[in-house]
Design a protein around this motif. Structure first.
Motif, PDB file in Angstrom:
ATOM      1  N   VAL A  14       0.859  -1.185   0.000  1.00 45.73           N
ATOM      2  CA  VAL A  14       0.000   0.000   0.000  1.00 45.73           C
ATOM      3  C   VAL A  14       0.895   1.234   0.000  1.00 45.73           C
ATOM      4  O   VAL A  14       1.810   1.356   0.803  1.00 45.73           O
ATOM      5  CB  VAL A  14      -0.932   0.019   1.216  1.00 45.73           C
ATOM      6  CG1 VAL A  14      -1.784   1.278   1.204  1.00 45.73           C
ATOM      7  CG2 VAL A  14      -1.811  -1.230   1.242  1.00 45.73           C
ATOM      8  N   GLN A  15       0.582   2.166  -0.882  1.00 47.09           N
ATOM      9  CA  GLN A  15       1.369   3.408  -0.954  1.00 47.09           C
ATOM     10  C   GLN A  15       0.454   4.611  -0.821  1.00 47.09           C
ATOM     11  O   GLN A  15      -0.635   4.632  -1.381  1.00 47.09           O
ATOM     12  CB  GLN A  15       2.126   3.486  -2.276  1.00 47.09           C
ATOM     13  CG  GLN A  15       3.238   2.458  -2.402  1.00 47.09           C
ATOM     14  CD  GLN A  15       4.090   2.661  -3.642  1.00 47.09           C
ATOM     15  OE1 GLN A  15       3.594   3.097  -4.681  1.00 47.09           O
ATOM     16  NE2 GLN A  15       5.372   2.361  -3.534  1.00 47.09           N
ATOM     17  N   GLN A  68       0.625   8.770  -1.246  1.00 44.69           N
ATOM     18  CA  GLN A  68       1.415   9.861  -1.789  1.00 44.69           C
ATOM     19  C   GLN A  68       0.702  11.180  -1.546  1.00 44.69           C
ATOM     20  O   GLN A  68      -0.305  11.468  -2.183  1.00 44.69           O
ATOM     21  CB  GLN A  68       1.656   9.663  -3.285  1.00 44.69           C
ATOM     22  CG  GLN A  68       2.485  10.767  -3.930  1.00 44.69           C
ATOM     23  CD  GLN A  68       3.886  10.824  -3.371  1.00 44.69           C
ATOM     24  OE1 GLN A  68       4.611   9.822  -3.339  1.00 44.69           O
ATOM     25  NE2 GLN A  68       4.281  12.000  -2.894  1.00 44.69           N
ATOM     26  N   LEU A  82      -3.070  10.429  -2.473  1.00 49.27           N
ATOM     27  CA  LEU A  82      -3.500   9.361  -3.362  1.00 49.27           C
ATOM     28  C   LEU A  82      -3.040   8.023  -2.801  1.00 49.27           C
ATOM     29  O   LEU A  82      -1.866   7.851  -2.465  1.00 49.27           O
ATOM     30  CB  LEU A  82      -2.903   9.583  -4.759  1.00 49.27           C
ATOM     31  CG  LEU A  82      -3.142   8.481  -5.786  1.00 49.27           C
ATOM     32  CD1 LEU A  82      -4.623   8.369  -6.113  1.00 49.27           C
ATOM     33  CD2 LEU A  82      -2.332   8.745  -7.045  1.00 49.27           C
ATOM     34  N   SER A 118      -2.690   3.896  -3.316  1.00 51.24           N
ATOM     35  CA  SER A 118      -2.631   2.839  -4.319  1.00 51.24           C
ATOM     36  C   SER A 118      -2.267   1.522  -3.643  1.00 51.24           C
ATOM     37  O   SER A 118      -1.710   1.503  -2.543  1.00 51.24           O
ATOM     38  CB  SER A 118      -1.608   3.180  -5.402  1.00 51.24           C
ATOM     39  OG  SER A 118      -0.325   3.360  -4.844  1.00 51.24           O
ATOM     40  N   GLY A 119      -2.609   0.429  -4.318  1.00 49.40           N
ATOM     41  CA  GLY A 119      -2.257  -0.882  -3.803  1.00 49.40           C
ATOM     42  C   GLY A 119      -3.186  -1.415  -2.731  1.00 49.40           C
ATOM     43  O   GLY A 119      -2.838  -2.381  -2.034  1.00 49.40           O
ATOM     44  N   THR A 144      -7.660  -1.562  -1.368  1.00 44.86           N
ATOM     45  CA  THR A 144      -9.065  -1.206  -1.587  1.00 44.86           C
ATOM     46  C   THR A 144      -9.350   0.021  -0.736  1.00 44.86           C
ATOM     47  O   THR A 144      -9.570  -0.088   0.480  1.00 44.86           O
ATOM     48  CB  THR A 144      -9.987  -2.375  -1.199  1.00 44.86           C
ATOM     49  OG1 THR A 144      -9.619  -3.536  -1.961  1.00 44.86           O
ATOM     50  CG2 THR A 144     -11.436  -2.012  -1.468  1.00 44.86           C
ATOM     51  N   PHE A 145      -9.331   1.169  -1.369  1.00 41.05           N
ATOM     52  CA  PHE A 145      -9.365   2.446  -0.647  1.00 41.05           C
ATOM     53  C   PHE A 145     -10.546   2.539   0.314  1.00 41.05           C
ATOM     54  O   PHE A 145     -10.405   3.014   1.444  1.00 41.05           O
ATOM     55  CB  PHE A 145      -9.411   3.585  -1.676  1.00 41.05           C
ATOM     56  CG  PHE A 145      -9.364   4.959  -1.078  1.00 41.05           C
ATOM     57  CD1 PHE A 145     -10.417   5.849  -1.264  1.00 41.05           C
ATOM     58  CD2 PHE A 145      -8.257   5.375  -0.353  1.00 41.05           C
ATOM     59  CE1 PHE A 145     -10.383   7.124  -0.734  1.00 41.05           C
ATOM     60  CE2 PHE A 145      -8.212   6.653   0.186  1.00 41.05           C
ATOM     61  CZ  PHE A 145      -9.266   7.530  -0.005  1.00 41.05           C
ATOM     62  N   LYS A 157     -11.571   8.098  -6.959  1.00 39.70           N
ATOM     63  CA  LYS A 157     -10.212   8.554  -7.261  1.00 39.70           C
ATOM     64  C   LYS A 157      -9.177   8.056  -6.249  1.00 39.70           C
ATOM     65  O   LYS A 157      -7.986   8.358  -6.367  1.00 39.70           O
ATOM     66  CB  LYS A 157     -10.173  10.081  -7.316  1.00 39.70           C
ATOM     67  CG  LYS A 157     -10.994  10.663  -8.454  1.00 39.70           C
ATOM     68  CD  LYS A 157     -10.873  12.180  -8.484  1.00 39.70           C
ATOM     69  CE  LYS A 157     -11.665  12.757  -9.650  1.00 39.70           C
ATOM     70  NZ  LYS A 157     -11.587  14.235  -9.700  1.00 39.70           N
ATOM     71  N   ASN A 158      -9.633   7.319  -5.238  1.00 35.99           N
ATOM     72  CA  ASN A 158      -8.725   6.801  -4.201  1.00 35.99           C
ATOM     73  C   ASN A 158      -7.918   7.916  -3.547  1.00 35.99           C
ATOM     74  O   ASN A 158      -6.707   7.761  -3.294  1.00 35.99           O
ATOM     75  CB  ASN A 158      -7.771   5.750  -4.785  1.00 35.99           C
ATOM     76  CG  ASN A 158      -8.453   4.445  -5.097  1.00 35.99           C
ATOM     77  OD1 ASN A 158      -9.665   4.311  -4.951  1.00 35.99           O
ATOM     78  ND2 ASN A 158      -7.684   3.462  -5.540  1.00 35.99           N
ATOM     79  N   THR A 159      -8.577   8.994  -3.264  1.00 35.71           N
ATOM     80  CA  THR A 159      -7.882  10.180  -2.770  1.00 35.71           C
ATOM     81  C   THR A 159      -8.611  10.764  -1.563  1.00 35.71           C
ATOM     82  O   THR A 159      -9.844  10.818  -1.542  1.00 35.71           O
ATOM     83  CB  THR A 159      -7.776  11.238  -3.876  1.00 35.71           C
ATOM     84  OG1 THR A 159      -7.072  10.679  -4.990  1.00 35.71           O
ATOM     85  CG2 THR A 159      -7.022  12.465  -3.384  1.00 35.71           C
TER      86      THR A 159
END
Length: 119
Positions: free
Chosen positions: A1-2, A4, A22, A24-25, A27-28, A75-77
């Motif tokens: 999981v990252q 940023q 953001l 990634s990696g 399931t937000f 947007k996983n943000t």
């Protein structure tokens, strides 16, 4: 999981800034998200948190009414909108993720983005 983080910068007192993170990696939508900050010479402190789908938020008392946390699960943000900024808001802002709401320790951390508020 990252994670940023981005969007930090220099702003005058009374101004506004939005930082983003953001993910990634992962399931937000399975994670509660939080923002923390660390000022020079001080310990890292909690700033704001938002639950999995955004239905609940929680803030540090000193930022209530000035900061707004939000998230976009497409947007996983996660965002932190900061208004009426004060010099004491100057810090490195970190985003963090955990599957537990208001967890005492966060599972994942981003590297942080610098926010500097000039007087």
């Amino acid at each position: 999981v990252q994670l940023q983080a981005s969007g930090g910068g220099l702003v005058q007192a009374g101004g506004s800034l939005r930082v983003s993170c953001l993910v990634s990696g992962a399931t937000f939508s399975s994670y509660c998200m939080g923002w923390f900050r660390q000022a020079p010479g001080k310990e890292r402190e909690f700033v704001a948190a938002i639950s999995w789908s955004g239905e609940s938020t929680y803030y540090l008392d000193s930022v209530k009414g000035r900061f707004t946390i939000s998230r976009d699960n497409v947007k996983n943000t996660v965002y932190l909108r900061m208004s009426s900024l004060k010099p004491e808001d100057t810090a490195v802002y970190f985003c963090a993720a955990d599957e537990v709401w208001l967890a005492t320790s966060q599972e994942y951390w981003g590297k942080g983005t610098q926010v500097t508020v000039s007087s």
